[in-house]
Design a protein around this motif. Structure first.
Motif, PDB file in Angstrom:
ATOM      1  N   GLY A  55       0.818  -1.211   0.000  1.00  0.00           N
ATOM      2  CA  GLY A  55       0.000   0.000   0.000  1.00  0.00           C
ATOM      3  C   GLY A  55       0.849   1.256   0.000  1.00  0.00           C
ATOM      4  N   GLY A  56       1.916   1.276   0.774  1.00  0.00           N
ATOM      5  CA  GLY A  56       2.827   2.432   0.786  1.00  0.00           C
ATOM      6  C   GLY A  56       3.504   2.648  -0.546  1.00  0.00           C
ATOM      7  N   VAL A  57       3.965   1.576  -1.155  1.00  0.00           N
ATOM      8  CA  VAL A  57       4.623   1.691  -2.470  1.00  0.00           C
ATOM      9  C   VAL A  57       3.622   2.138  -3.532  1.00  0.00           C
ATOM     10  CG1 VAL A  57       5.798   0.359  -4.271  1.00  0.00           C
ATOM     11  CG2 VAL A  57       6.416   0.029  -1.876  1.00  0.00           C
ATOM     12  N   LEU A  58       2.411   1.605  -3.489  1.00  0.00           N
ATOM     13  CA  LEU A  58       1.392   1.998  -4.465  1.00  0.00           C
ATOM     14  C   LEU A  58       0.935   3.444  -4.267  1.00  0.00           C
ATOM     15  CD1 LEU A  58      -0.609  -1.310  -4.561  1.00  0.00           C
ATOM     16  CD2 LEU A  58       0.665  -0.303  -6.453  1.00  0.00           C
ATOM     17  N   MET A  62       1.145   6.358  -7.060  1.00  0.00           N
ATOM     18  CA  MET A  62       0.000   7.214  -7.410  1.00  0.00           C
ATOM     19  C   MET A  62       0.359   8.692  -7.293  1.00  0.00           C
ATOM     20  SD  MET A  62      -3.291   5.300  -5.710  1.00  0.00           S
ATOM     21  CE  MET A  62      -4.226   6.795  -5.711  1.00  0.00           C
ATOM     22  N   LEU A  63       1.016   9.057  -6.214  1.00  0.00           N
ATOM     23  CA  LEU A  63       1.385  10.456  -6.006  1.00  0.00           C
ATOM     24  C   LEU A  63       2.373  10.932  -7.063  1.00  0.00           C
ATOM     25  CD1 LEU A  63       1.244  13.006  -4.272  1.00  0.00           C
ATOM     26  CD2 LEU A  63       3.091  12.045  -2.880  1.00  0.00           C
ATOM     27  N   TYR A  64       3.380  10.131  -7.349  1.00  0.00           N
ATOM     28  CA  TYR A  64       4.396  10.508  -8.332  1.00  0.00           C
ATOM     29  C   TYR A  64       3.780  10.752  -9.705  1.00  0.00           C
ATOM     30  CZ  TYR A  64       8.369  10.185 -11.474  1.00  0.00           C
ATOM     31  OH  TYR A  64       9.286  10.441 -12.448  1.00  0.00           O
ATOM     32  N   PHE A  65       2.993   9.807 -10.194  1.00  0.00           N
ATOM     33  CA  PHE A  65       2.440   9.963 -11.530  1.00  0.00           C
ATOM     34  C   PHE A  65       1.319  10.989 -11.592  1.00  0.00           C
ATOM     35  CE2 PHE A  65       4.535   5.823 -12.049  1.00  0.00           C
ATOM     36  CZ  PHE A  65       5.322   6.148 -13.143  1.00  0.00           C
ATOM     37  N   THR A  66       0.609  11.209 -10.492  1.00  0.00           N
ATOM     38  CA  THR A  66      -0.402  12.262 -10.465  1.00  0.00           C
ATOM     39  C   THR A  66       0.256  13.630 -10.582  1.00  0.00           C
ATOM     40  OG1 THR A  66      -1.953  10.950  -9.186  1.00  0.00           O
ATOM     41  CG2 THR A  66      -2.213  13.332  -9.066  1.00  0.00           C
ATOM     42  N   VAL A  67       1.333  13.861  -9.834  1.00  0.00           N
ATOM     43  CA  VAL A  67       2.029  15.150  -9.892  1.00  0.00           C
ATOM     44  C   VAL A  67       2.747  15.304 -11.229  1.00  0.00           C
ATOM     45  CG1 VAL A  67       3.906  16.490  -8.867  1.00  0.00           C
ATOM     46  CG2 VAL A  67       2.251  15.342  -7.403  1.00  0.00           C
ATOM     47  N   LEU A  68       3.360  14.250 -11.717  1.00  0.00           N
ATOM     48  CA  LEU A  68       4.125  14.325 -12.965  1.00  0.00           C
ATOM     49  C   LEU A  68       3.234  14.609 -14.167  1.00  0.00           C
ATOM     50  CD1 LEU A  68       6.977  13.935 -14.189  1.00  0.00           C
ATOM     51  CD2 LEU A  68       6.334  11.563 -14.602  1.00  0.00           C
ATOM     52  N   GLN A  69       2.069  13.990 -14.227  1.00  0.00           N
ATOM     53  CA  GLN A  69       1.189  14.142 -15.377  1.00  0.00           C
ATOM     54  C   GLN A  69       0.127  15.219 -15.186  1.00  0.00           C
ATOM     55  OE1 GLN A  69      -0.363  10.292 -16.379  1.00  0.00           O
ATOM     56  NE2 GLN A  69       1.679   9.400 -16.620  1.00  0.00           N
ATOM     57  N   SER A  70       0.083  15.850 -14.013  1.00  0.00           N
ATOM     58  CA  SER A  70      -0.877  16.919 -13.696  1.00  0.00           C
ATOM     59  C   SER A  70      -2.327  16.470 -13.887  1.00  0.00           C
ATOM     60  CB  SER A  70      -0.599  18.168 -14.540  1.00  0.00           C
ATOM     61  OG  SER A  70       0.681  18.667 -14.282  1.00  0.00           O
ATOM     62  N   ARG A  71      -2.589  15.229 -13.617  1.00  0.00           N
ATOM     63  CA  ARG A  71      -3.946  14.687 -13.650  1.00  0.00           C
ATOM     64  C   ARG A  71      -3.996  13.523 -12.670  1.00  0.00           C
ATOM     65  NH1 ARG A  71      -4.520   9.923 -16.565  1.00  0.00           N
ATOM     66  NH2 ARG A  71      -2.690   9.352 -17.770  1.00  0.00           N
TER      67      ARG A  71
END
Length: 123
Positions: A55-58, A62-71
């Motif tokens: 859960g921590g890794v997932l 989620m946070l990394y790709f949400t911030v990186l892709q701005s969605r």
């Protein structure tokens, strides 16, 4: 060029913290699997910690790709649901199979629970 230079510092710190915490929890579960003496003791380490560590890794992903892709990126939610539903069930089935095997081999006594439940079953 790997994308880390494009995310804000607060997100990089949060992702790093989630990865370290999740990885540490998974490592503790793996050490429990290696160090404990019997199967029944060994199964508890991975059964509990894999779900929390994954859960921590997932969440970090989620946070990394949400911030990186701005969605909002929610692919990991499906993975999380799958892990949350399957890991405890698999652990329970492994434990039940081991108990059944040991009962058939005569390694366990069917009356082993009399010490714990003896007073309730005799009433």
């Amino acid at each position: 060029m790997n994308g880390m230079e494009h995310i804000p510092a607060w997100a990089a710190v949060a992702v790093s913290l989630l990865l370290v915490v999740g990885g540490s929890i998974i490592l503790i579960g793996a050490l429990g699997l290696m160090r404990l003496p019997t199967f029944y003791q060994r199964i508890h380490g991975p059964a509990i910690t894999v779900t929390l560590g994954a859960g921590g890794v997932l969440l970090a992903s989620m946070l990394y790709f949400t911030v990186l892709q701005s969605r909002l990126v929610l692919h990991e939610v499906l993975i999380t649901l799958f892990v949350l539903m399957t890991a405890p069930v698999v652990s329970m089935l492994l434990m039940r199979a081991a108990v059944y095997r040991d009962l058939r081999a005569g390694k366990l006594d069917r009356t082993a629970n009399d010490d714990v439940y003896g007073s309730m079953s005799k009433e």
